[in-house]
Design a protein around this motif. Structure first.
Motif, PDB file in Angstrom:
ATOM      1  N   ALA A  47       4.931  13.263  66.876  1.00  0.00           N
ATOM      2  CA  ALA A  47       5.703  13.135  65.636  1.00  0.00           C
ATOM      3  C   ALA A  47       5.897  11.668  65.284  1.00  0.00           C
ATOM      4  O   ALA A  47       5.779  10.784  66.142  1.00  0.00           O
ATOM      5  N   PRO A  49       8.771   9.024  63.570  1.00  0.00           N
ATOM      6  CA  PRO A  49      10.225   9.025  63.348  1.00  0.00           C
ATOM      7  C   PRO A  49      10.601   9.404  61.916  1.00  0.00           C
ATOM      8  O   PRO A  49      11.590  10.082  61.671  1.00  0.00           O
ATOM      9  N   LYS A  50       9.773   8.967  60.966  1.00  0.00           N
ATOM     10  CA  LYS A  50       9.958   9.363  59.564  1.00  0.00           C
ATOM     11  C   LYS A  50       8.675   9.104  58.807  1.00  0.00           C
ATOM     12  O   LYS A  50       7.820   8.330  59.240  1.00  0.00           O
ATOM     13  N   ASN A 113      11.635  12.775  61.585  1.00  0.00           N
ATOM     14  CA  ASN A 113      10.977  13.508  62.660  1.00  0.00           C
ATOM     15  C   ASN A 113       9.813  14.335  62.118  1.00  0.00           C
ATOM     16  O   ASN A 113       9.796  15.554  62.197  1.00  0.00           O
ATOM     17  N   VAL A 115       6.647  16.007  62.301  1.00  0.00           N
ATOM     18  CA  VAL A 115       5.762  16.549  63.335  1.00  0.00           C
ATOM     19  C   VAL A 115       4.335  16.590  62.797  1.00  0.00           C
ATOM     20  O   VAL A 115       4.082  17.109  61.712  1.00  0.00           O
TER      21      VAL A 115
END
Length: 141
Positions: A47, A49-50, A113, A115
């Protein structure tokens, strides 16, 4: 054509003091995820973080949409995130149009997050005229 739109996947969109934006970490349309040599713990998926989606929408003054929304779809077609653009923002942009009669709107959508599921992530611009695919991110291993 009543509307055109383009979206970019990136790491961040920074607001500048002069009112502009800086797109940070612009991603290509294809993102390769490396498979670890040792199996990760059960339920663990790679993933970020953003992730941010930066979208530019343009339409003719004679074709102002009643509604606009930016939507990110997962590879299976389910919705991951949505940014509904208020009618007041659409009307304000139309009132500030340039001399060429072209109206422009900038929109962003940030997902934490993120994914990295293999497949095509799509950005859809939903309008009262119909839906437009404005960007994709092809995640593969």
């Amino acid at each position: 054509m009543p509307l055109s739109a383009i979206s970019f996947f990136c790491e961040d969109v920074r607001k500048e003091f002069n009112g502009g934006e800086t797109i940070v970490g612009l991603m290509s349309d294809n993102l390769t995820v490396e498979v670890p040599s040792v199996a990760p713990p059960t339920g663990h998926q790679p993933a970020l973080p953003k992730i941010c989606v930066y979208t530019r929408i343009n339409f003719d003054m004679n074709s102002v949409p009643d509604r606009l929304a930016i939507v990110i779809l997962l590879p299976d077609g389910k919705e991951l995130g949505r940014n509904v653009i208020a009618k007041s923002v659409i009307d304000q942009a139309a009132s500030e149009m340039g001399s060429n009669g072209l109206v422009g709107i900038k929109a962003e959508l940030t997902i934490g997050n993120f994914v990295l599921i293999p497949g095509l992530f799509k950005v859809i611009v939903e309008t009262s005229f119909g839906d437009y695919v404005s960007g994709i991110l092809n995640v593969h291993t």
